[in-house]
Motif scaffolding. Structure first.
Motif, PDB file in Angstrom:
ATOM      1  N   PRO A  24       0.796  -1.224   0.000  1.00  0.00           N
ATOM      2  CA  PRO A  24       0.000   0.000   0.000  1.00  0.00           C
ATOM      3  C   PRO A  24       0.833   1.281   0.000  1.00  0.00           C
ATOM      4  N   ASP A  25       2.118   1.179   0.323  1.00  0.00           N
ATOM      5  CA  ASP A  25       2.982   2.361   0.317  1.00  0.00           C
ATOM      6  C   ASP A  25       3.880   2.412  -0.914  1.00  0.00           C
ATOM      7  N   GLY A  26       3.636   1.517  -1.868  1.00  0.00           N
ATOM      8  CA  GLY A  26       4.418   1.496  -3.099  1.00  0.00           C
ATOM      9  C   GLY A  26       4.050   2.657  -4.006  1.00  0.00           C
ATOM     10  N   PRO A  27       4.894   2.944  -4.996  1.00  0.00           N
ATOM     11  CA  PRO A  27       4.655   4.101  -5.863  1.00  0.00           C
ATOM     12  C   PRO A  27       3.332   4.039  -6.634  1.00  0.00           C
ATOM     13  N   ASP A  33      -3.789   6.486  -4.954  1.00  0.00           N
ATOM     14  CA  ASP A  33      -4.389   7.258  -3.859  1.00  0.00           C
ATOM     15  C   ASP A  33      -4.523   8.725  -4.255  1.00  0.00           C
ATOM     16  N   SER A  34      -3.486   9.259  -4.893  1.00  0.00           N
ATOM     17  CA  SER A  34      -3.489  10.651  -5.318  1.00  0.00           C
ATOM     18  C   SER A  34      -4.576  10.910  -6.363  1.00  0.00           C
ATOM     19  N   ILE A  35      -4.707  10.016  -7.320  1.00  0.00           N
ATOM     20  CA  ILE A  35      -5.740  10.171  -8.350  1.00  0.00           C
ATOM     21  C   ILE A  35      -7.131  10.093  -7.723  1.00  0.00           C
ATOM     22  N   GLU A  36      -7.338   9.137  -6.812  1.00  0.00           N
ATOM     23  CA  GLU A  36      -8.634   9.023  -6.141  1.00  0.00           C
ATOM     24  C   GLU A  36      -8.964  10.305  -5.387  1.00  0.00           C
ATOM     25  N   ALA A  37      -7.989  10.873  -4.684  1.00  0.00           N
ATOM     26  CA  ALA A  37      -8.218  12.105  -3.937  1.00  0.00           C
ATOM     27  C   ALA A  37      -8.596  13.243  -4.892  1.00  0.00           C
ATOM     28  N   GLN A  38      -7.919  13.307  -6.038  1.00  0.00           N
ATOM     29  CA  GLN A  38      -8.236  14.340  -7.026  1.00  0.00           C
ATOM     30  C   GLN A  38      -9.636  14.139  -7.601  1.00  0.00           C
TER      31      GLN A  38
END
Length: 121
Positions: A24-27, A33-38
């Motif tokens: 879960p902490d891989g690139p 995660d970043s795309i989902e947040a956006q």
């Protein structure tokens, strides 16, 4: 799909894309995660813009444009919810009963009944 995480975008053939969920902490996971947040942020922004327009008189083209953008954001939000639900081990199908009944049952299972100690003050 145990052991796999659905990415918030599709693969080259338009089919859902997956990666192993063991890092879960891989690139790739952090990128997802970043795309989902956006996606969720865009949905919240669109909702704030659309709400005042619900009482406005719009042309057919304006209304269609608003409807298309809203549908895109809803699709993205549902994809995020599905992906996160899979990672939490939640069932894909709806639980039986109304939303109130399901919530009530979940709360009953989550909280321990604490009985007040008897004794006078």
């Amino acid at each position: 799909m145990t052991g796999l995480r659905r990415l918030p975008f599709n693969g080259p053939e338009g089919k859902p894309a997956y990666i192993p969920s063991n890092n879960p902490d891989g690139p790739l996971s952090l990128f997802a995660d970043s795309i989902e947040a956006q996606q969720l942020e865009v949905g919240a922004t669109l909702l704030a813009l659309v709400r005042p327009l619900l009482d406005a008189t719009l042309t057919a083209d304006e209304a269609m444009y608003m409807l298309r953008r809203t549908a895109e954001c809803l699709r993205d939000a549902l994809d995020v919810a599905e992906s996160r639900g899979q990672r939490m081990g939640l069932p894909d199908q709806a639980l039986p009963g109304t939303a109130d009944e399901v919530l009530s049952q979940a709360l009953k299972r989550s909280f321990i009944d604490v009985q007040p100690e008897s004794g006078g003050v």
